[in-house]
Design a protein around this motif. Sequence first.
Motif, PDB file in Angstrom:
ATOM      1  N   ALA A  12       0.822  -1.205   0.000  1.00 42.17           N
ATOM      2  CA  ALA A  12       0.000   0.000   0.000  1.00 42.17           C
ATOM      3  C   ALA A  12       0.862   1.263   0.000  1.00 42.17           C
ATOM      4  CB  ALA A  12      -0.914   0.010   1.226  1.00 42.17           C
ATOM      5  N   LEU A  13       2.111   1.140   0.451  1.00 45.08           N
ATOM      6  CA  LEU A  13       2.993   2.301   0.578  1.00 45.08           C
ATOM      7  C   LEU A  13       4.430   1.867   0.339  1.00 45.08           C
ATOM      8  CD1 LEU A  13       3.149   5.379   1.692  1.00 45.08           C
ATOM      9  CD2 LEU A  13       4.039   4.253   3.740  1.00 45.08           C
ATOM     10  N   ILE A  14       5.171   2.713  -0.353  1.00 43.27           N
ATOM     11  CA  ILE A  14       6.602   2.498  -0.556  1.00 43.27           C
ATOM     12  C   ILE A  14       7.348   3.710  -0.012  1.00 43.27           C
ATOM     13  CG2 ILE A  14       8.450   2.346  -2.274  1.00 43.27           C
ATOM     14  CD1 ILE A  14       6.531   0.845  -4.072  1.00 43.27           C
ATOM     15  N   GLU A  15       8.374   3.439   0.779  1.00 45.93           N
ATOM     16  CA  GLU A  15       9.317   4.472   1.182  1.00 45.93           C
ATOM     17  C   GLU A  15      10.499   4.397   0.233  1.00 45.93           C
ATOM     18  OE1 GLU A  15       9.045   4.862   6.011  1.00 45.93           O
ATOM     19  OE2 GLU A  15      10.480   3.423   5.204  1.00 45.93           O
ATOM     20  N   VAL A  16      10.951   5.544  -0.237  1.00 43.22           N
ATOM     21  CA  VAL A  16      12.172   5.621  -1.034  1.00 43.22           C
ATOM     22  C   VAL A  16      13.264   6.153  -0.125  1.00 43.22           C
ATOM     23  CG1 VAL A  16      13.305   6.648  -3.040  1.00 43.22           C
ATOM     24  CG2 VAL A  16      10.876   6.020  -3.159  1.00 43.22           C
ATOM     25  N   VAL A  17      14.353   5.410  -0.025  1.00 40.32           N
ATOM     26  CA  VAL A  17      15.426   5.728   0.904  1.00 40.32           C
ATOM     27  C   VAL A  17      16.705   6.036   0.141  1.00 40.32           C
ATOM     28  CG1 VAL A  17      16.829   4.862   2.836  1.00 40.32           C
ATOM     29  CG2 VAL A  17      14.415   4.196   2.636  1.00 40.32           C
ATOM     30  N   ARG A  18      17.325   7.157   0.467  1.00 38.52           N
ATOM     31  CA  ARG A  18      18.660   7.492  -0.049  1.00 38.52           C
ATOM     32  C   ARG A  18      19.625   6.886   0.947  1.00 38.52           C
ATOM     33  NH1 ARG A  18      22.255   7.525  -3.577  1.00 38.52           N
ATOM     34  NH2 ARG A  18      23.404   9.420  -4.024  1.00 38.52           N
ATOM     35  N   ILE A  19      20.254   5.788   0.583  1.00 45.05           N
ATOM     36  CA  ILE A  19      21.090   5.017   1.499  1.00 45.05           C
ATOM     37  C   ILE A  19      22.368   5.789   1.841  1.00 45.05           C
ATOM     38  CG2 ILE A  19      22.426   2.884   1.746  1.00 45.05           C
ATOM     39  CD1 ILE A  19      20.352   1.525  -0.057  1.00 45.05           C
ATOM     40  N   SER A  20      22.719   5.769   3.133  1.00 40.92           N
ATOM     41  CA  SER A  20      23.912   6.471   3.598  1.00 40.92           C
ATOM     42  C   SER A  20      25.025   5.528   4.048  1.00 40.92           C
ATOM     43  CB  SER A  20      23.553   7.414   4.751  1.00 40.92           C
ATOM     44  OG  SER A  20      22.983   6.675   5.821  1.00 40.92           O
ATOM     45  N   GLY A  32      19.536   5.452   6.095  1.00 44.63           N
ATOM     46  CA  GLY A  32      19.500   6.577   5.182  1.00 44.63           C
ATOM     47  C   GLY A  32      18.254   7.403   5.390  1.00 44.63           C
ATOM     48  N   GLU A  33      18.144   8.435   4.583  1.00 41.90           N
ATOM     49  CA  GLU A  33      17.017   9.356   4.677  1.00 41.90           C
ATOM     50  C   GLU A  33      15.867   8.889   3.795  1.00 41.90           C
ATOM     51  OE1 GLU A  33      15.929  13.998   3.564  1.00 41.90           O
ATOM     52  OE2 GLU A  33      17.963  13.266   3.261  1.00 41.90           O
ATOM     53  N   VAL A  34      14.671   8.835   4.372  1.00 41.46           N
ATOM     54  CA  VAL A  34      13.476   8.581   3.569  1.00 41.46           C
ATOM     55  C   VAL A  34      13.177   9.879   2.829  1.00 41.46           C
ATOM     56  CG1 VAL A  34      11.024   8.008   3.600  1.00 41.46           C
ATOM     57  CG2 VAL A  34      12.594   6.848   5.173  1.00 41.46           C
ATOM     58  N   VAL A  35      13.273   9.834   1.499  1.00 33.94           N
ATOM     59  CA  VAL A  35      13.128  11.063   0.718  1.00 33.94           C
ATOM     60  C   VAL A  35      11.708  11.267   0.203  1.00 33.94           C
ATOM     61  CG1 VAL A  35      15.566  11.210   0.105  1.00 33.94           C
ATOM     62  CG2 VAL A  35      13.985   9.970  -1.402  1.00 33.94           C
ATOM     63  N   THR A  36      10.938  10.213   0.111  1.00 26.76           N
ATOM     64  CA  THR A  36       9.543  10.352  -0.309  1.00 26.76           C
ATOM     65  C   THR A  36       8.782   9.074  -0.013  1.00 26.76           C
ATOM     66  OG1 THR A  36       8.117  11.205  -2.075  1.00 26.76           O
ATOM     67  CG2 THR A  36       9.697   9.521  -2.710  1.00 26.76           C
TER      68      THR A  36
END
Length: 127
Positions: A12-20, A32-36
């Motif tokens: 139902a939902l996807i988090e997009v993560v910029r991995i650090s 990492g930061e969840v960007v959207t």
Amino acid sequence: MQLPAQAVAATALIEVVRISALPAKQGAPFPGEVVTHWAGSEATDALTLIETLPGSEQYRCGFSPGWSIRAYEDTLDLALFEAAFCFSCHEVRMQGTAVPPTLATQFFDAAAPSAQTLLALFRAAAR
């Protein structure tokens, strides 16, 4: 690329993560930061795009993923699965309760149009 079918159907939902960094231990989420967040048709379209990624040979870069997605069902409890993408070595590593061992490591053609579209979506999400 093959995703766990039941998990895709339940997403139902996807988090997009910029991995650090890489996780501190195996099975832990990629930090990492969840960007959207993508929901509804955005989530469906993203999963469909990922499933169209063509396979590739394995390349060696040491696996340094830049992006991951975490898929959740509508309860938003634990992630159904997380897929971390390394566009350098063309490797995807998936983990989560819905991921059978046969799908945990896959390789994709990072130069394919569908992969470049996915990378553009990730980058646009981070702006």
